[in-house]
Write a protein that holds these residues in place. Structure first.
Motif, PDB file in Angstrom:
ATOM      1  N   ARG A 166       0.838  -1.208   0.000  1.00  0.00           N
ATOM      2  CA  ARG A 166       0.000   0.000   0.000  1.00  0.00           C
ATOM      3  C   ARG A 166       0.868   1.251   0.000  1.00  0.00           C
ATOM      4  N   LEU A 167       1.903   1.239   0.826  1.00  0.00           N
ATOM      5  CA  LEU A 167       2.812   2.379   0.878  1.00  0.00           C
ATOM      6  C   LEU A 167       3.565   2.527  -0.442  1.00  0.00           C
ATOM      7  N   ALA A 168       3.934   1.405  -1.043  1.00  0.00           N
ATOM      8  CA  ALA A 168       4.648   1.445  -2.318  1.00  0.00           C
ATOM      9  C   ALA A 168       3.802   2.107  -3.400  1.00  0.00           C
ATOM     10  N   VAL A 169       2.492   1.815  -3.417  1.00  0.00           N
ATOM     11  CA  VAL A 169       1.589   2.431  -4.395  1.00  0.00           C
ATOM     12  C   VAL A 169       1.515   3.939  -4.166  1.00  0.00           C
TER      13      VAL A 169
ATOM     14  N   THR B 188      -8.116  14.495  -2.096  1.00  0.00           N
ATOM     15  CA  THR B 188      -8.160  14.303  -3.549  1.00  0.00           C
ATOM     16  C   THR B 188      -7.105  13.312  -4.031  1.00  0.00           C
ATOM     17  N   PHE B 189      -6.213  12.908  -3.136  1.00  0.00           N
ATOM     18  CA  PHE B 189      -5.166  11.951  -3.494  1.00  0.00           C
ATOM     19  C   PHE B 189      -5.757  10.544  -3.475  1.00  0.00           C
ATOM     20  N   PRO B 190      -5.222   9.595  -4.282  1.00  0.00           N
ATOM     21  CA  PRO B 190      -5.779   8.235  -4.325  1.00  0.00           C
ATOM     22  C   PRO B 190      -5.880   7.606  -2.954  1.00  0.00           C
ATOM     23  N   PRO B 191      -7.017   6.992  -2.615  1.00  0.00           N
ATOM     24  CA  PRO B 191      -7.176   6.318  -1.328  1.00  0.00           C
ATOM     25  C   PRO B 191      -6.267   5.107  -1.223  1.00  0.00           C
ATOM     26  N   ARG B 192      -6.197   4.545  -0.042  1.00  0.00           N
ATOM     27  CA  ARG B 192      -5.232   3.470   0.212  1.00  0.00           C
ATOM     28  C   ARG B 192      -5.714   2.095  -0.222  1.00  0.00           C
ATOM     29  N   SER B 193      -6.977   1.941  -0.516  1.00  0.00           N
ATOM     30  CA  SER B 193      -7.455   0.642  -0.987  1.00  0.00           C
ATOM     31  C   SER B 193      -8.450   0.863  -2.103  1.00  0.00           C
ATOM     32  N   SER B 194      -8.542  -0.075  -3.025  1.00  0.00           N
ATOM     33  CA  SER B 194      -9.419   0.080  -4.169  1.00  0.00           C
ATOM     34  C   SER B 194      -9.627  -1.253  -4.853  1.00  0.00           C
ATOM     35  N   ALA B 195     -10.508  -1.240  -5.840  1.00  0.00           N
ATOM     36  CA  ALA B 195     -10.809  -2.463  -6.577  1.00  0.00           C
ATOM     37  C   ALA B 195     -10.248  -2.371  -7.977  1.00  0.00           C
ATOM     38  N   ARG B 196     -10.043  -3.504  -8.600  1.00  0.00           N
ATOM     39  CA  ARG B 196      -9.524  -3.522  -9.955  1.00  0.00           C
ATOM     40  C   ARG B 196     -10.580  -3.042 -10.938  1.00  0.00           C
ATOM     41  N   ILE B 197     -10.122  -2.550 -12.094  1.00  0.00           N
ATOM     42  CA  ILE B 197     -11.053  -2.071 -13.109  1.00  0.00           C
ATOM     43  C   ILE B 197     -11.926  -3.208 -13.597  1.00  0.00           C
ATOM     44  N   SER B 198     -13.216  -3.002 -13.584  1.00  0.00           N
ATOM     45  CA  SER B 198     -14.146  -4.002 -14.074  1.00  0.00           C
ATOM     46  C   SER B 198     -14.961  -3.451 -15.221  1.00  0.00           C
ATOM     47  N   LYS B 199     -15.645  -2.325 -14.992  1.00  0.00           N
ATOM     48  CA  LYS B 199     -16.409  -1.679 -16.039  1.00  0.00           C
ATOM     49  C   LYS B 199     -16.489  -0.199 -15.727  1.00  0.00           C
ATOM     50  N   PRO B 200     -16.743   0.639 -16.733  1.00  0.00           N
ATOM     51  CA  PRO B 200     -16.712   2.078 -16.504  1.00  0.00           C
ATOM     52  C   PRO B 200     -17.845   2.554 -15.630  1.00  0.00           C
ATOM     53  N   CYS B 201     -17.583   3.585 -14.842  1.00  0.00           N
ATOM     54  CA  CYS B 201     -18.594   4.204 -14.000  1.00  0.00           C
ATOM     55  C   CYS B 201     -18.798   5.637 -14.443  1.00  0.00           C
TER      56      CYS B 201
ATOM     57  N   SER C 104      -8.712   2.041  -9.062  1.00  0.00           N
ATOM     58  CA  SER C 104      -7.884   0.882  -9.401  1.00  0.00           C
ATOM     59  C   SER C 104      -6.589   0.857  -8.610  1.00  0.00           C
ATOM     60  N   THR C 105      -6.128  -0.348  -8.290  1.00  0.00           N
ATOM     61  CA  THR C 105      -4.843  -0.499  -7.604  1.00  0.00           C
ATOM     62  C   THR C 105      -3.747  -0.870  -8.577  1.00  0.00           C
ATOM     63  N   THR C 106      -3.980  -0.689  -9.856  1.00  0.00           N
ATOM     64  CA  THR C 106      -2.935  -1.006 -10.817  1.00  0.00           C
ATOM     65  C   THR C 106      -1.667  -0.252 -10.448  1.00  0.00           C
ATOM     66  N   PRO C 107      -0.532  -0.964 -10.294  1.00  0.00           N
ATOM     67  CA  PRO C 107       0.680  -0.322  -9.807  1.00  0.00           C
ATOM     68  C   PRO C 107       1.131   0.809 -10.714  1.00  0.00           C
ATOM     69  N   PRO C 108       1.342   2.017 -10.168  1.00  0.00           N
ATOM     70  CA  PRO C 108       1.834   3.104 -10.998  1.00  0.00           C
ATOM     71  C   PRO C 108       3.350   3.085 -11.062  1.00  0.00           C
ATOM     72  N   THR C 109       3.899   3.173 -12.263  1.00  0.00           N
ATOM     73  CA  THR C 109       5.332   3.257 -12.409  1.00  0.00           C
ATOM     74  C   THR C 109       5.641   4.199 -13.536  1.00  0.00           C
ATOM     75  N   ALA C 110       5.390   5.458 -13.365  1.00  0.00           N
ATOM     76  CA  ALA C 110       5.581   6.345 -14.479  1.00  0.00           C
ATOM     77  C   ALA C 110       6.774   7.241 -14.275  1.00  0.00           C
ATOM     78  N   LEU C 111       7.355   7.630 -15.312  1.00  0.00           N
ATOM     79  CA  LEU C 111       8.453   8.553 -15.295  1.00  0.00           C
ATOM     80  C   LEU C 111       8.760   8.999 -16.689  1.00  0.00           C
ATOM     81  N   ARG C 112       9.440  10.105 -16.763  1.00  0.00           N
ATOM     82  CA  ARG C 112       9.792  10.519 -18.082  1.00  0.00           C
ATOM     83  C   ARG C 112      11.121   9.934 -18.451  1.00  0.00           C
ATOM     84  N   SER C 113      11.532  10.045 -19.700  1.00  0.00           N
ATOM     85  CA  SER C 113      12.714   9.354 -20.089  1.00  0.00           C
ATOM     86  C   SER C 113      13.712  10.147 -20.858  1.00  0.00           C
ATOM     87  N   ARG C 114      14.897   9.659 -20.849  1.00  0.00           N
ATOM     88  CA  ARG C 114      15.977  10.196 -21.635  1.00  0.00           C
ATOM     89  C   ARG C 114      16.238   9.279 -22.800  1.00  0.00           C
TER      90      ARG C 114
END
Length: 361
Positions: free
Chosen positions: A129-132, A286-299, A324-334
Motif C-alpha cells: 500500500r505504501l509502495a503504491v 483528492t489523493f488516491p485512497p489506500r485501498s481500491s478495486a480492480r477495473i471491471s467496467k466504466p462508471c 484501481s490499484t494497478t501499480p503506478p510506475t511512471a516517469l519521463r525518459s531520456r
C-alpha cells in the motif's frame, strides 16, 4: 565557448596530450577527438545533456555526421560516441526524418524507470500500500530516492503524509520544483502557461481532446499542437479507449507532474511560504485512497487520478467508483544511443494518469 573549453580540458586530461592549436570551434574539437583516440581498443566517449550543446551550437549534429560518415576522421577511430539527453523531443529528433544523424546510430536506447516492484525494493518499502502511494508521487525515477530527497523515505504507511510534507511539498528540497523543471527543459515548449493548463486539465480527469479544450477554454483544434508536442516530449501518452473504438484518452506519463498539477500548482504561493501542512491537510482527500478495486467496467464521472473511473466487480453501473490499484510506475525518459545517442527516464503501466503502458516510449 565555455562548453568547448571544458570539452578540450577533459580530452586533454584523458589523452595526456595538449592540442597543438586551441580549438576554434566544434569542427576542430570533434575532428581532434576522433583522431586522438584512433589507436587501441574501442574507447567510449559520453557527452551528457547533448540537447543543451545543440541549443548553443546547432551545427554540432552535422559536424558529428560528417566525421562519422565516409571520409571522416571517425571511420578509423576507436571512439564510440554516446550522446545522452533528457529532452525527449530533441533526442528523438536527432535520428528522425532528414536529421543529419539519421542512419548513423548503431544503438538507440530509451532508459526506462523502475517498475512498481523494482521501485519498492529500491526505496526499501515492503508494504504494498505504501509502495503504491509513494509511486503515485515520484514514480520510478532512481534519482528521486537519494539525490532529490536526501535519502528520506517514509518509514511506514502512517509516515506517508509527513513524508510528503517534508519532501515533495518542502521548498527547501530539489523535488519541490522538479515538476516545473521537467517541462522547462523541453525546448519545443514555447508557451509554458498553455502547456501547464493542458497538463492541469488532464490531471483533473479531463482526458479527451474535447474535455481538455473545454477545461482550459479553447477550441479543440487549438490544443492539437500542444498535445502533440507534449506527446513527443514523452510527458503525456495517448491510449486507445478500451470501451469506445476509434477514440483515445490522454494521460500524464510522469507521476510527479500529475501530483504537481493536481496538488501543488494551485497552492504554489502557500507552499513557497512553508504552509505545506495546511495545504496537504486540505488536498489530501483528492489523493488516491489506500485501498481500491480492480477495473471491471466504466462508471459515471471521471476521477482526477484516473482516466477511467473503475467500479468494483460487485458495484452496479452508476454507483460510486472504486479506484484501481494497478501499480503506478511512471516517469519521463531520456534517450540513449551509441555513436550518436543515450540515457534517462520514461513510463509504463495501466489506465491511470500515474503511468503508461509497457513498451511505450
Amino acid at each position: 565557448m565555455e562548453s568547448l573549453r571544458l570539452f578540450s580540458e577533459a580530452l586533454t586530461r584523458h589523452t595526456r596530450k595538449v592540442a597543438e592549436v586551441p580549438f576554434r570551434d566544434w569542427n576542430d574539437a570533434i575532428a581532434h577527438l576522433f583522431r586522438s583516440l584512433s589507436d587501441g581498443g574501442p574507447t567510449i566517449v559520453v557527452i551528457d545533456e547533448f540537447p543543451f550543446l545543440v541549443k548553443a551550437s546547432p551545427a554540432l549534429p552535422s559536424i558529428i555526421q560528417r566525421e562519422v560518415g565516409p571520409g571522416g576522421s571517425g571511420r578509423a577511430s576507436a571512439v564510440r560516441l554516446v550522446l545522452c539527453g533528457s529532452a525527449m523531443a530533441v533526442m528523438g529528433g536527432l535520428l528522425s526524418g532528414q536529421a543529419p544523424l539519421r542512419g548513423r546510430a548503431s544503438l538507440e536506447l530509451v532508459v526506462q524507470p523502475f517498475r512498481y516492484r523494482e521501485a519498492a525494493d529500491f526505496w526499501g518499502i515492503t508494504d504494498p500500500r505504501l509502495a503504491v502511494l509513494v509511486g503515485a508521487v515520484v514514480g520510478g525515477t532512481p534519482a528521486y530516492r537519494h539525490e532529490f530527497t536526501q535519502g528520506d523515505a517514509p518509514a511506514a504507511i502512517d509516515d506517508f503524509d509527513a513524508w510528503v510534507v517534508r519532501t515533495v511539498l518542502n521548498p527547501q528540497t530539489p523535488l519541490f520544483r522538479e515538476a516545473r523543471y521537467l517541462l522547462a527543459e523541453e525546448s519545443a515548449i514555447r508557451d509554458p502557461a498553455l502547456y501547464h493548463s493542458v497538463l492541469a486539465a488532464i490531471a483533473a480527469g479531463n482526458n479527451t481532446n474535447g474535455g481538455i479544450a473545454g477545461y482550459i477554454g479553447r477550441r479543440a483544434d487549438q490544443i492539437t499542437h500542444p498535445l502533440t508536442i507534449l506527446k513527443d516530449c514523452a510527458l503525456i501518452a495517448r491510449d486507445p479507449d478500451m470501451f469506445r473504438p476509434g477514440r483515445a484518452r490522454y494521460r500524464i506519463v510522469e507521476s510527479l507532474i500529475t501530483f504537481y498539477q493536481a496538488i501543488m500548482r494551485k497552492r504554489w504561493a502557500e507552499l513557497e511560504i512553508h504552509r505545506a501542512d495546511q495545504v496537504w491537510a486540505t488536498t489530501r482527500q483528492t489523493f488516491p485512497p489506500r485501498s481500491s478495486a480492480r477495473i471491471s467496467k466504466p462508471c459515471a464521472g471521471p476521477s482526477p487520478w484516473s482516466p477511467v473511473a473503475p467500479c468494483s466487480p460487485s458495484s452496479p453501473p452508476g454507483s460510486a467508483p472504486a479506484r484501481s490499484t494497478t501499480p503506478p510506475t511512471a516517469l519521463r525518459s531520456r534517450s540513449t544511443w551509441s555513436r550518436s545517442r543515450p540515457s534517462s527516464r520514461t513510463a509504463r503501466a495501466a489506465s491511470s494518469p500515474w503511468a503508461r503502458p509497457s513498451g511505450a516510449r
